[in-house]
Design an enzyme around this catalytic site. Structure first.
Site, PDB file in Angstrom:
ATOM      1  N   GLY A   1     -40.473 -13.086  19.392  1.00 21.14           N
ATOM      2  CA  GLY A   1     -40.050 -13.240  18.002  1.00 21.14           C
ATOM      3  C   GLY A   1     -39.273 -14.533  17.804  1.00 21.14           C
ATOM      4  O   GLY A   1     -38.467 -14.923  18.663  1.00 21.14           O
ATOM      5  N   GLN A   2     -39.493 -15.158  16.663  1.00 17.73           N
ATOM      6  CA  GLN A   2     -38.732 -16.369  16.326  1.00 17.73           C
ATOM      7  C   GLN A   2     -37.246 -16.058  16.146  1.00 17.73           C
ATOM      8  O   GLN A   2     -36.393 -16.935  16.196  1.00 17.73           O
ATOM      9  CB  GLN A   2     -39.279 -17.004  15.054  1.00 17.73           C
ATOM     10  CG  GLN A   2     -38.771 -18.439  14.876  1.00 17.73           C
ATOM     11  CD  GLN A   2     -38.612 -18.820  13.428  1.00 17.73           C
ATOM     12  OE1 GLN A   2     -39.568 -18.704  12.663  1.00 17.73           O
ATOM     13  NE2 GLN A   2     -37.425 -19.275  13.037  1.00 17.73           N
ATOM     14  N   LYS A   3     -36.951 -14.772  15.956  1.00 18.34           N
ATOM     15  CA  LYS A   3     -35.558 -14.337  15.842  1.00 18.34           C
ATOM     16  C   LYS A   3     -34.732 -14.902  17.006  1.00 18.34           C
ATOM     17  O   LYS A   3     -33.605 -15.331  16.833  1.00 18.34           O
ATOM     18  CB  LYS A   3     -35.548 -12.808  15.836  1.00 18.34           C
ATOM     19  CG  LYS A   3     -34.282 -12.139  16.225  1.00 18.34           C
ATOM     20  CD  LYS A   3     -33.452 -11.880  15.023  1.00 18.34           C
ATOM     21  CE  LYS A   3     -32.101 -11.283  15.313  1.00 18.34           C
ATOM     22  NZ  LYS A   3     -31.851 -10.760  16.612  1.00 18.34           N
ATOM     23  N   ASP A   4     -35.327 -14.876  18.215  1.00 17.80           N
ATOM     24  CA  ASP A   4     -34.648 -15.420  19.392  1.00 17.80           C
ATOM     25  C   ASP A   4     -35.255 -16.788  19.692  1.00 17.80           C
ATOM     26  O   ASP A   4     -35.970 -16.977  20.686  1.00 17.80           O
ATOM     27  CB  ASP A   4     -34.817 -14.457  20.567  1.00 17.80           C
ATOM     28  CG  ASP A   4     -34.146 -13.123  20.285  1.00 17.80           C
ATOM     29  OD1 ASP A   4     -32.953 -12.998  20.562  1.00 17.80           O
ATOM     30  OD2 ASP A   4     -34.814 -12.229  19.733  1.00 17.80           O
TER      31      ASP A   4
ATOM     32  N   TYR B   1     -35.151   0.306  21.853  1.00 19.70           N
ATOM     33  CA  TYR B   1     -34.526   0.652  20.575  1.00 19.70           C
ATOM     34  C   TYR B   1     -35.319  -0.042  19.466  1.00 19.70           C
ATOM     35  O   TYR B   1     -34.815  -0.856  18.701  1.00 19.70           O
ATOM     36  CB  TYR B   1     -33.036   0.278  20.537  1.00 19.70           C
ATOM     37  CG  TYR B   1     -32.269   1.240  19.665  1.00 19.70           C
ATOM     38  CD1 TYR B   1     -32.064   2.553  20.072  1.00 19.70           C
ATOM     39  CD2 TYR B   1     -31.778   0.857  18.418  1.00 19.70           C
ATOM     40  CE1 TYR B   1     -31.388   3.456  19.263  1.00 19.70           C
ATOM     41  CE2 TYR B   1     -31.110   1.759  17.603  1.00 19.70           C
ATOM     42  CZ  TYR B   1     -30.923   3.053  18.047  1.00 19.70           C
ATOM     43  OH  TYR B   1     -30.258   3.953  17.232  1.00 19.70           O
ATOM     44  N   LEU B   2     -36.606   0.303  19.463  1.00 16.47           N
ATOM     45  CA  LEU B   2     -37.591  -0.486  18.729  1.00 16.47           C
ATOM     46  C   LEU B   2     -37.424  -0.385  17.212  1.00 16.47           C
ATOM     47  O   LEU B   2     -37.162   0.686  16.671  1.00 16.47           O
ATOM     48  CB  LEU B   2     -39.006  -0.019  19.119  1.00 16.47           C
ATOM     49  CG  LEU B   2     -39.318  -0.111  20.612  1.00 16.47           C
ATOM     50  CD1 LEU B   2     -40.716   0.440  20.877  1.00 16.47           C
ATOM     51  CD2 LEU B   2     -39.209  -1.547  21.117  1.00 16.47           C
ATOM     52  N   HIS B   3     -37.598  -1.531  16.563  1.00 17.10           N
ATOM     53  CA  HIS B   3     -37.587  -1.597  15.093  1.00 17.10           C
ATOM     54  C   HIS B   3     -38.849  -2.335  14.647  1.00 17.10           C
ATOM     55  O   HIS B   3     -39.684  -2.736  15.487  1.00 17.10           O
ATOM     56  CB  HIS B   3     -36.302  -2.266  14.598  1.00 17.10           C
ATOM     57  CG  HIS B   3     -36.003  -3.580  15.252  1.00 17.10           C
ATOM     58  ND1 HIS B   3     -36.801  -4.686  15.099  1.00 17.10           N
ATOM     59  CD2 HIS B   3     -35.001  -3.952  16.100  1.00 17.10           C
ATOM     60  CE1 HIS B   3     -36.300  -5.695  15.787  1.00 17.10           C
ATOM     61  NE2 HIS B   3     -35.219  -5.274  16.418  1.00 17.10           N
TER      62      HIS B   3
ATOM     63  N   GLN C   1     -34.778 -18.473  23.026  1.00 14.93           N
ATOM     64  CA  GLN C   1     -35.544 -17.775  24.071  1.00 14.93           C
ATOM     65  C   GLN C   1     -36.989 -18.265  24.080  1.00 14.93           C
ATOM     66  O   GLN C   1     -37.572 -18.490  25.142  1.00 14.93           O
ATOM     67  CB  GLN C   1     -35.485 -16.276  23.797  1.00 14.93           C
ATOM     68  CG  GLN C   1     -36.389 -15.438  24.649  1.00 14.93           C
ATOM     69  CD  GLN C   1     -36.106 -13.962  24.472  1.00 14.93           C
ATOM     70  OE1 GLN C   1     -35.154 -13.431  25.036  1.00 14.93           O
ATOM     71  NE2 GLN C   1     -36.909 -13.296  23.676  1.00 14.93           N
TER      72      GLN C   1
ATOM     73  N   HIS D   1     -39.896  -5.593  16.477  1.00 15.73           N
ATOM     74  CA  HIS D   1     -40.657  -5.396  17.715  1.00 15.73           C
ATOM     75  C   HIS D   1     -42.104  -5.012  17.395  1.00 15.73           C
ATOM     76  O   HIS D   1     -43.050  -5.512  18.003  1.00 15.73           O
ATOM     77  CB  HIS D   1     -40.054  -4.261  18.554  1.00 15.73           C
ATOM     78  CG  HIS D   1     -38.656  -4.496  19.036  1.00 15.73           C
ATOM     79  ND1 HIS D   1     -37.573  -3.793  18.574  1.00 15.73           N
ATOM     80  CD2 HIS D   1     -38.163  -5.351  19.969  1.00 15.73           C
ATOM     81  CE1 HIS D   1     -36.471  -4.186  19.201  1.00 15.73           C
ATOM     82  NE2 HIS D   1     -36.793  -5.138  20.051  1.00 15.73           N
TER      83      HIS D   1
END
Ligand code: AMP
Length: 281
Positions: free
Chosen positions: A148-151, A32-34, A154, A37
Site C-alpha cells: 500500500g502507498q500508505k507505507d 487485523y485486516l481492514h 516501505q 489490506h
C-alpha cells in the site's frame, strides 16, 4: 482457502504452483485486516492465478519500546474477512518458523532510505521489514507482490531491495484506502479514543490543503509545510513527528515541490503514531 503454518509446507505449495505455470500474487500483512489490506488482496486476485496472503506480526521491525505486544490481533476475524475474498492460501507462521535460529543476518537498507522519515524515529525498522519481506518472498515465490502507498517509505525500501538483489518479482503499489472522513485506514486506528479519532482526520486535512496549494501553483516546500503544521496544531492531542516533502524515489528532501514528490506526515495522536502521505505526480 488453505491455511498453512509452516515454511516447508508453504514452499512446497508455491513451488508446485509455479511448476504448474500458475502466477502467484502475494500480499504480506500484519493482520487485523481492514479494507486497505483487502484492496491489495483484490488487486492480486484480479491479476494472478494464485493469491497468498500472509499474516505475521514481525517482531524484528518493532523497537523495544514499541507496540509489538499490544499490536491488535484477531485471527478468527481475519480468517472470516479473507474467506469472502476467494484467496488460495493464508500463510500464518509463528515467529520461530520464520526465525528458527534467531536473526543473525539481516537485509540492511541504505541509511539514505531507511534512517530518514519514519526510520529516524524507528531505528532498524526498515531493516526488519526488508528482512522479513525477503524471507517471505523466498517462501511464497511470488511473481507479483502487493503493497500500500500508505507505507510509502516501505514501498521505496522494498522496490530497492528487489532491484538491488535482482529478485524476479514485480512490486505493485496500490492507493491509500480511507475512512469516509479521509482518515487513512490503519490497524492502529483502533487505539484512538473518540476525541483522538476526531482529531486524527487533521492529518488528511493537512495533506488535502497541501494538495490544494500545489494545484494552485504553490511550490515552496517551506510554505506548504508551515500551512500543514498550523492545521495539525488545531488538534490538541496531536504532536507532529515530521512533515516532509521528499523525492518519491530517493526520499531526499526537496525545497520545491515538483512531480514525483511525497508529502508525508507522521504524528502522534495521543499515544498512537499515525502516518499518511500524498504523492504529487
Ligand atoms: P500492515 O498490516 O500494516 O503491515 O499492512 C500490510 C499492507 O497493507 C502494507 O503494504 C500496507 O501499506 C497496506 N495498507 C495498510 N493500510 C492501508 C490503506 N489504508 N490503504 C492501502 N493499503 C494499506
Amino acid at each position: 482457502m488453505q491455511i498453512i503454518t509452516t515454511v516447508n509446507r508453504m514452499k512446497e505449495y508455491s513451488r508446485k504452483a509455479s511448476q504448474n505455470g500458475k502466477s502467484i500474487g502475494f500480499v504480506p500483512t500484519m493482520g487485523y485486516l481492514h479494507d486497505g489490506h483487502l484492496s491489495l488482496v483484490r488487486a492480486a486476485r484480479k491479476e494472478c492465478d494464485v493469491v497468498i496472503v500472509s499474516i505475521f506480526v514481525n517482531p524484528t521491525q518493532f523497537g523495544p519500546l514499541e507496540d509489538f505486544d499490544k499490536y491488535p490481533r484477531d485471527i478468527e476475524r481475519d480468517k472470516l474477512r479473507l474467506e469472502g475474498e476467494n484467496i488460495d492460501v493464508l500463510f500464518l507462521p509463528e515467529a520461530d518458523e520464520i526465525y528458527p535460529g534467531g536473526c543473525a543476518i539481516e537485509v540492511k537498507a541504505d541509511n539514505s532510505i531507511s534512517e530518514v522519515l519514519c526510520g529516524a524515529a524507528r531505528p532498524g525498522h526498515f531493516d526488519g521489514v526488508a528482512t522479513v519481506v525477503a524471507k517471505l518472498f523466498d517462501v511464497t515465490i511470488p511473481d507479483k507482490s502487493y503493497f500500500g502507498q500508505k507505507d510509502a517509505q516501505q514501498t521505496v525500501v522494498i522496490e530497492r531491495m528487489v532491484k538491488d538483489l535482482d529478485l524476479p518479482i514485480e512490486i505493485c503499489v496500490e492507493p491509500i484506502i480511507r475512512e469516509n472522513d479521509g482518515l487513512a485506514m490503519s490497524s492502529r486506528n483502533m487505539y484512538l479514543s473518540g476525541s483522538e479519532r476526531a482529531q486524527a482526520v487533521k492529518l488528511f486535512e493537512a495533506l488535502s490543503e497541501a494538495e490544494k496549494l500545489i494545484k494552485g501553483g504553490e511550490d515552496s516546500s517551506a510554505l506548504i509545510k508551515e500551512k500543514m503544521k498550523s492545521i495539525l496544531a488545531e488538534g490538541k492531542d496531536i504532536e507532529v513527528d515530521y512533515i516532509e516533502t521528499v523525492d518519491a524515489n530517493s526520499l531526499r528532501s526537496v525545497e520545491e515541490v515538483g512531480s514525483d514528490t511525497f508529502i508525508a506526515i507522521a504524528a502522534f495522536v495521543g499515544k498512537t503514531r499515525l502516518i499518511d502521505n500524498i504523492l504529487i505526480k
